[in-house]
Design an enzyme around this catalytic site. Structure first.
Site, PDB file in Angstrom:
ATOM      1  N   CYS A   1      -5.267 -15.937 -10.681  1.00 18.13           N
ATOM      2  CA  CYS A   1      -6.529 -15.428 -10.147  1.00 18.13           C
ATOM      3  C   CYS A   1      -6.750 -13.981 -10.564  1.00 18.13           C
ATOM      4  CB  CYS A   1      -6.559 -15.546  -8.619  1.00 18.13           C
ATOM      5  SG  CYS A   1      -8.087 -14.943  -7.861  1.00 18.13           S
TER       6      CYS A   1
ATOM      7  N   CYS B   1      -8.274 -11.772  -7.814  1.00 17.87           N
ATOM      8  CA  CYS B   1      -7.327 -11.419  -6.757  1.00 17.87           C
ATOM      9  C   CYS B   1      -6.360 -10.327  -7.193  1.00 17.87           C
ATOM     10  CB  CYS B   1      -6.516 -12.651  -6.341  1.00 17.87           C
ATOM     11  SG  CYS B   1      -7.491 -14.113  -5.951  1.00 17.87           S
ATOM     12  N   ASP B   2      -5.861 -10.426  -8.435  1.00 15.79           N
ATOM     13  CA  ASP B   2      -4.712  -9.617  -8.832  1.00 15.79           C
ATOM     14  C   ASP B   2      -4.956  -8.626  -9.966  1.00 15.79           C
ATOM     15  OD1 ASP B   2      -3.204 -11.006  -6.945  1.00 15.79           O
ATOM     16  OD2 ASP B   2      -2.678 -12.579  -8.375  1.00 15.79           O
TER      17      ASP B   2
END
Length: 321
Positions: free
Chosen positions: A134, A137-138
Site C-alpha cells: 500500500c 499507507c506507507d
C-alpha cells in the site's frame, strides 16, 4: 442453535466499527473474527493517517482498541472461519468451523480483500520492514530512499507515480517486456523523471538484513543472469483478491469479484445482507474509509432490523385479531 439479530463476518476497521455502532444501538451483534482478528492493519507497524492520533499508532494497537470499544458496548466475538452460509432462507444460517449453527436476522460482511503476493523468499517475512502492498499507507516512511515497485498494471503505475513524491527514485520491475497498464498510465509513468525501468525481469527474492530491506533479486530474462536491484523498500502492486469465496455465488459480485452494493448504500442484492470495507471497495482501501463504510453498514442494518421488527409486530397483531 444460537440466534442473533445481526452477525458481522470479519473484523478490521469496517467490521469493528459496525460492531461499535450496532452494540450501542442495543442490537447485540456477534462478530466472527476469522483466524486473523483485526485484518490487514495487524501486519502494519505504524499508522500515521488515522485521525485522532497525532503521533501515530501501531496497527495492532488500533485494532485492539476498536475491539475493546465494541466489547464495552456489548458486542460478542467468536473466533474461526465461516465454513458455510445460507442466505436463501430467513433467518440466515451460518456455520463456523464445524461448530454449532448460528442464525441471524441480518448479516454484515466485512471480510476484506487480500493483497496478492509474489510468493518469493524474503517477501512476507519483511512486511512492515520494507515490504508493503500500500503506497498510500506507507510511502511517507520512504522519504529520500530508493523504492522498487513490482507490477505492470494501472495500479503499479499509479503507485509508482505516487511514491515519487517521497522517494529519491522508483524502479518498476515487471516480468514481461510489455506493460499491462493503459497507455495514459504508462505515458504518465514514463514521463516521470524519478521513475526507472527494469522490464523483462522476474523477481526471485527480497534481500534484507537486520536493518530491513536492501533490494530485490531478479532474473534478467534477456541475459539469463541474476541481478540485484538495490532498494530500501519493495512495494508489491499486482492486485488484490476479495475474500468472497465462502459466499458461493449467493451474492451479486462485480467483474473483479468484489461485492456489489446499491449505489450510496452498503445494501447487497439480498435484503438484510450488507457489505463494508475492502470486500466492496475497489478504489480507496484505507482504514478510515473502511471504518466509514462500517458505520454506514451498521446504520443500514439497524434501519432494516427496525423495519423488519415492525413488520413482524404488525403481523402478530393481525394474527391475534
Amino acid at each position: 442453535m444460537t440466534h442473533y439479530k445481526s452477525v458481522i463476518i470479519g473484523t478490521g476497521p469496517a467490521g469493528l466499527t459496525s460492531a461499535i455502532y450496532l452494540a450501542r444501538a442495543n442490537m447485540d451483534p456477534l462478530v466472527i473474527e476469522g483466524m486473523e482478528p483485526g485484518g490487514q492493519l495487524t501486519t502494519t507497524t505504524e499508522v500515521e493517517n488515522f485521525p485522532g492520533f497525532p503521533e501515530g499508532i501501531l496497527g495492532p494497537e488500533l485494532m485492539d482498541n476498536m475491539r475493546k470499544q465494541a466489547e464495552r458496548f456489548g458486542a460478542q466475538f467468536k473466533n474461526g472461519w465461516v465454513d458455510s452460509i445460507d442466505l436463501a432462507e430467513r433467518p440466515f444460517r451460518i456455520k463456523v468451523e464445524g461448530q454449532e449453527e448460528i442464525t441471524a436476522d441480518s448479516v454484515i460482511i466485512s471480510t476484506g480483500a487480500s493483497a496478492k503476493y509474489l510468493g518469493i523468499p524474503g517477501e512476507k517475512e519483511n512486511v512492515g520492514r520494507g515490504v508493503s502492498t500500500c503506497a498510500t499507507c506507507d510511502g511517507f516512511f520512504f522519504r529520500n530512499k530508493k523504492i522498487v515497485v513490482v507490477g505492470g498494471g494501472d495500479s503499479a503505475m499509479e503507485e509508482a507515480n505516487f511514491l515519487t513524491r517521497f522517494a529519491s527514485s522508483v524502479t518498476i520491475v515487471h516480468r514481461r517486456d510489455q506493460l499491462r497498464a493503459s497507455k495514459i498510465m504508462q505515458d504518465r509513468a514514463k514521463g516521470n523523471e524519478k521513475i526507472k525501468w527494469a522490464l523483462n525481469r522476474s523477481p526471485l527474492e527480497v534481500i534484507a538484513d537486520d536493518q530491513g530491506v536492501k533490494g530485490l533479486k531478479v532474473h534478467n530474462n534477456e541475459t539469463g543472469q541474476d541481478e540485484l536491484v538495490e532498494a530500501d523498500g519493495v512495494f508489491i502492486a499486482i492486485g488484490h483478491t476479495p475474500n468472497t469465496a465462502f459466499l458461493q455465488n449467493q451474492i451479486t459480485l462485480d467483474a473483479g469479484g468484489y461485492i456489489a452494493c446499491n449505489p450510496g448504500t452498503t445494501e447487497t442484492n439480498i435484503p438484510g445482507v450488507f457489505a463494508c470495507g475492502d470486500v466492496q471497495d475497489t478504489k480507496y482501501r484505507q482504514a478510515i474509509t473502511a471504518a466509514g463504510s462500517g458505520c454506514m453498514a451498521a446504520m443500514d442494518c439497524e434501519k432494516y432490523l427496525e423495519g423488519s421488527m415492525a413488520h413482524d409486530w404488525s403481523e402478530t397483531l393481525n394474527n391475534e385479531q
